[in-house]
Design an enzyme around this catalytic site. Structure first.
Site, PDB file in Angstrom:
ATOM      1  CB  ILE A 234      -0.885   0.059   1.267  1.00 41.44           C
ATOM      2  CG1 ILE A 234      -1.630  -1.270   1.485  1.00 41.44           C
ATOM      3  CG2 ILE A 234      -1.876   1.221   1.183  1.00 41.44           C
ATOM      4  CD1 ILE A 234      -2.324  -1.365   2.843  1.00 41.44           C
ATOM      5  CG  HIS A 235       2.925   3.010  -3.227  1.00 41.14           C
ATOM      6  ND1 HIS A 235       2.399   1.992  -3.980  1.00 41.14           N
ATOM      7  CD2 HIS A 235       3.254   3.989  -4.115  1.00 41.14           C
ATOM      8  CE1 HIS A 235       2.430   2.310  -5.251  1.00 41.14           C
ATOM      9  NE2 HIS A 235       2.933   3.523  -5.376  1.00 41.14           N
ATOM     10  NE  ARG A 236      -1.118   3.589  -7.209  1.00 40.66           N
ATOM     11  CZ  ARG A 236      -0.603   3.876  -8.385  1.00 40.66           C
ATOM     12  NH1 ARG A 236      -0.411   5.124  -8.737  1.00 40.66           N
ATOM     13  NH2 ARG A 236      -0.270   2.930  -9.219  1.00 40.66           N
TER      14      ARG A 236
END
Ligand code: UD1
Length: 386
Positions: A234-236
């Site tokens: 998860i990085h957005r």
């Protein structure tokens, strides 16, 4: 002839690797006087976000470092434009190649087009139709100023054609590897050319897979059994900027995991935000540092399931025949959803209806060779070398 590639964020190093290889092979085979230069914007700078990719993928070190570092979108993009412009003024390239949809992509493209240098955009024509994503703005603008639009799949060509006057080769089908005439490649800024070359990420994935199986020690290092864990990333910005959204995703992950271990290589953006907001993660999630490409290929290939908001990982899961849940409300890689191997998390019903014979939507692993051939025949003003 001179080509400058502008890279700066982790996925761009991966995308550039097979292109560098193909160009250097063709340079030798065709005895072309090619000067290939790499500009690293410095958007990603931690060793495990940058250097390990150059080393792991055997990419020659960048010729220029802009060292822009992190910052607000305007500041970061402006610094990239400023730095790239200086390099282009000095080097006078025939063409500038930009990759994907980051601020580095847009910065490099804007600097080049204003200097009347043709831009080649790798991974053109992707759309999420969500303009609140910084990446969507970057890719629309980059496509608009590009002369060569290298597309990963047929759908991207369809998108570009629907948006305006773009000529495409081979009816949008995968470009033939031989038999193209010089006139077929004619293009300039007013007459852009879209070509379905296939996906460079598939090239590098296929090139690395066998090595990942034999060489990567990441599974044994983490005591993981094949198919015994779920890979999570998860990085957005849209998933990490608001802690409530992030918490909702983690609740969803908890519902799905069914007792399996979850391995979460954590992007520094996510790490920083969670630390600041003092958000902890449940015990079944094992956070690890960002991993080199080889280890990522090993992790995705052996996972029982991938849960991610990354674009690249959705396709890597598809190629590895691992079902994927995309932790977003939309995806650019619609083919992976259509074939049943990927599902948006809001639509996830607990299982997939994966098509056994996965169609090869993203080329044949030879995208970089096609791109190199076109790039090497390219000079400004739409004229091509023989
Ligand atoms: C960028 C891209 C995104 C891409 C991602 C790949 C944009 C708008 N976004 O997002 O499309 O999917 O790269 O990883 O270009 N940071 C570090 N060390 C680093 C790099 C970043 O600590 O080496 C931290 C900093 O706190 C920084 C934050 O991560 O502010 C965000 O970095 P940034 O490059 O702005 O965007 P990404 O989230 O990495």
């Amino acid at each position: 002839m001179k080509i400058i590639h502008v890279v700066g964020a982790r996925p761009q190093f991966v995308k550039y690797a097979p292109v560098a290889l193909a160009l250097s092979r063709m340079k030798k085979e065709m005895n072309i006087d090619l000067k290939n230069r790499v500009v690293h914007s410095g958007q990603h700078y931690d060793r495990n976000m940058s250097d390990v990719f150059f080393e792991g993928l055997a990419i020659p070190a960048p010729d220029y470092h802009l060292d822009v570092g992190s910052g607000a979108h305007g500041e970061q993009t402006a610094e990239i434009i400023r730095g790239a412009e200086r390099v282009f003024a000095r080097e006078k390239p025939d063409v500038v190649v930009v990759y994907g949809d980051t601020n580095t992509t847009l910065g490099g493209a804007l600097a080049a087009v204003k200097m009347h240098i043709p831009v080649a955009h790798v991974e053109a024509g992707l759309r999420s139709y969500n303009k609140r994503m910084p990446e969507e703005v970057n890719r629309i603008l980059t496509d608009r100023v590009s002369t060569l639009l290298f597309c990963s799949c047929k759908n991207a060509i369809t998108v570009l054609r629907s948006e305006g006057r773009v000529r495409c080769l081979s009816g949008g089908n995968l470009m033939p590897r031989t038999g193209l005439a010089r006139k077929d490649l004619g293009c300039d800024i007013d007459h852009p050319l879209a070509i379905n070359v296939g996906d460079v990420m598939r090239d590098v994935f296929e090139m690395t897979r066998a090595e990942a199986t034999t060489t990567s020690s990441v599974l044994s290092h983490l005591s993981l059994e094949p198919r015994g864990y779920i890979l999570l990333t998860i990085h957005r910005a849209e998933n990490t900027n608001q802690v409530d959204v992030f918490r909702r995703i983690i609740r969803f992950v908890r519902r799905v995991v069914d007792g399996k271990r979850v391995i979460f290589p954590m992007h520094p953006r996510t790490k920083g935000i969670l630390k600041k907001a003092k958000v902890g993660l449940p015990d079944f999630i094992q956070v690890i540092e960002p991993v080199p490409y080889l280890d990522m290929v090993a992790l995705v290939s052996n996972a029982v399931m991938v849960m991610t908001d990354s674009g690249g990982l959705q396709k890597e899961a598809y190629w590895a025949k691992v079902p994927c849940v995309t932790l977003r409300n939309e995806t650019e890689w619609v083919e992976t959803v259509r074939s049943g191997w990927n599902t948006l998390f809001e639509n996830f019903k607990g299982s997939w209806s994966c098509q056994k014979n996965r169609p090869e939507y993203y080329g044949d692993g030879q995208a970089a060779g096609r791109m190199a051939r076109i790039l090497l025949s390219f000079t400004p003003n739409g004229a091509q070398h023989g």
